[in-house]
Design an enzyme around this catalytic site. Structure first.
Site, PDB file in Angstrom:
ATOM      1  N   ASP A 236      44.398  44.760  35.483  1.00  0.00           N
ATOM      2  CA  ASP A 236      42.997  44.797  35.056  1.00  0.00           C
ATOM      3  C   ASP A 236      42.840  45.871  33.997  1.00  0.00           C
ATOM      4  O   ASP A 236      43.796  46.159  33.272  1.00  0.00           O
ATOM      5  CB  ASP A 236      42.076  45.031  36.255  1.00  0.00           C
ATOM      6  N   HIS A 259      43.689  44.403  31.017  1.00  0.00           N
ATOM      7  CA  HIS A 259      42.472  43.907  30.382  1.00  0.00           C
ATOM      8  C   HIS A 259      41.925  44.860  29.336  1.00  0.00           C
ATOM      9  O   HIS A 259      40.771  44.762  28.937  1.00  0.00           O
ATOM     10  CB  HIS A 259      41.401  43.628  31.445  1.00  0.00           C
TER      11      HIS A 259
END
Length: 434
Positions: A236, A259
């Site tokens: 993430d 991310h």
């Protein structure tokens, strides 16, 4: 040999031996003084076995009590070559000493099973400890934390609330952390909340790219955070900057997979959220789902402002530059994509909408500068600014932004909705100058 010559030789030997004795004594004294200065308190002195199997939690808590209650500066030590298994535990202050050093020369591992997150939301937590230093083994090796997150990543713990943070620091002003390796957190690897003047460097945080919400570092309600020269490769956000945070500097970070670097999400459930004075500089983002992004919920309030991204290299980032001011998360795992957006459709679990007339609410995004952003985009759209119809995004500056397609022979584009600002020497832009 004459007697006078023999006497001279014996005298020289005596002086040499005396000098050696003095040097040895000096070294011995120096070592004793060094030990007195540092005064390591080892967990093995309190019964820790550290074979990676036997529970060492109580020994760690006893050692911490001895360090925390000491009147002079002392160092908590996990010895080199040891692997200590710990159940969830909290190191709590305030402590009598003005500074405590937590030295991890060995390794720490979590249990190989899950537990009740309602009672233990973190694996290892530090609370209300000023002047705390947490450091790994450095050149001597060690300093690895293995959270064994794979036992948490199955369908039985699909929601974030069902998985613990690996390491959390709350109300730890003056925190210093460096030279740590951290593997496979159940959720975010490191959480920082309610603290001031934090310095972090030399971290290596690693988890599989498909592990759920395994953020590298989450920052909330912190003022003055400096993160440098670290590698974060997780499932993430490499770093997420959340509400109440200001004066955040991120320099020399390698991010990927993951991310990207995010400001937000901000304003969830209509909350008032603020982030300001953020500077991200000299970073590389490689094979990330997003590059540098700001995301806010439609119904929130507050602001994100005075933010700069400088000298950023993108390597096959899917969405290199994003401001999403109309964020609505409808998936179980947050991920930037554009399904059902009225200006683009790429598929994905989460949905972004442009409001047609606005609702009078939103988190204001302003004074954001992108300088010397270059590299390659894995998608056709390198720049996406999707801003609220009422608020818009103001004073957005693109200066020397030059991103090309990662696919040979293809171009990239930019999309702007309700954006005001300017651009300089940026082949890829969509901002109308005002």
């Amino acid at each position: 040999m004459k007697k006078s010559s023999l006497f001279f030789v014996l005298l020289c030997l005596f002086q040499i031996s005396k000098l050696g004795f003095c040097l040895a004594g000096s070294v011995h004294t120096a070592n004793n003084n060094e030990n007195k200065r540092h005064r390591f308190i080892s967990v093995t002195d309190f019964g820790a076995v550290c074979d990676g199997k036997i529970d060492d939690t109580q020994a760690f808590l006893k050692a911490w009590e001895a360090v925390c209650n000491g009147v002079s500066d002392k160092s908590f030590l996990v010895p080199l070559g040891k692997t200590c298994m710990l159940k969830p535990l909290k190191f709590a202050g305030p402590c009598k000493s003005s500074s405590i050093t937590f030295v991890i020369r060995g390794n720490l591992v979590a249990p190989g099973y899950t537990w009740d997150v309602g009672n233990f939301p973190e694996w290892i937590s530090f609370d209300s400890i000023n002047g705390l230093v947490v450091k790994g083994g450095g050149v001597k090796g060690g300093g690895t934390l293995d959270s064994r997150g794979s036992v948490w990543w199955g369908s039985g713990h699909a929601q974030d609330k069902d998985r613990p943070t690996a390491m959390h620091f709350n109300n730890c002003n003056g925190l210093r952390m460096y030279n740590l390796q951290h593997l496979n957190s159940p959720r975010n690897h490191i959480g920082l909340t309610g603290s001031k003047n934090i310095s972090i460097s030399g971290l290596n945080l690693t988890a599989p790219g498909d592990s759920p919400n395994t953020d590298g570092i989450d920052i909330s309600k912190c003022v003055g955070v400096d993160i440098r020269d670290s590698v974060i490769s997780t499932g993430d956000d490499c770093i997420a900057i959340n509400s109440g945070s200001s004066y955040i500097n991120i320099t020399g970070l390698f991010c990927g997979p993951g991310h990207g670097i995010s400001v937000g999400s901000l304003g969830k459930n209509g909350e008032f959220a603020t982030v300001e004075e953020v500077r991200v500089k000299n970073c590389t983002l490689s094979n990330t789902t997003n590059g540098v992004r700001i995301k806010t919920y439609q119904n929130g309030l507050g602001y994100a402002r005075k933010i700069s991204f400088e000298d950023i290299r993108m390597v096959d980032s899917k969405n290199p530059i994003i401001i999403e001011q109309n964020y609505i998360n409808r998936g179980k795992i947050e991920e930037v994509s554009f399904e059902n957006s009225n200006y683009q459709n790429r598929g994905g679990k989460n949905r972004f909408y442009k409001t047609e007339s606005g609702n009078g609410r939103g988190v204001k995004v302003s004074d954001v500068r992108y300088s010397r952003i270059y590299g390659s985009s894995a998608s056709d759209e390198a720049v996406t600014f999707n801003c609220n119809a009422d608020l818009g995004c103001e004073d957005i500056v693109m200066d020397h932004v030059n991103i090309v397609s990662a696919k040979a022979g293809q171009g990239v584009s930019a999309s702007c909705t309700n954006v005001r600002g300017s651009y300089f020497y940026s082949p890829i832009n969509c901002i109308k100058k005002h």
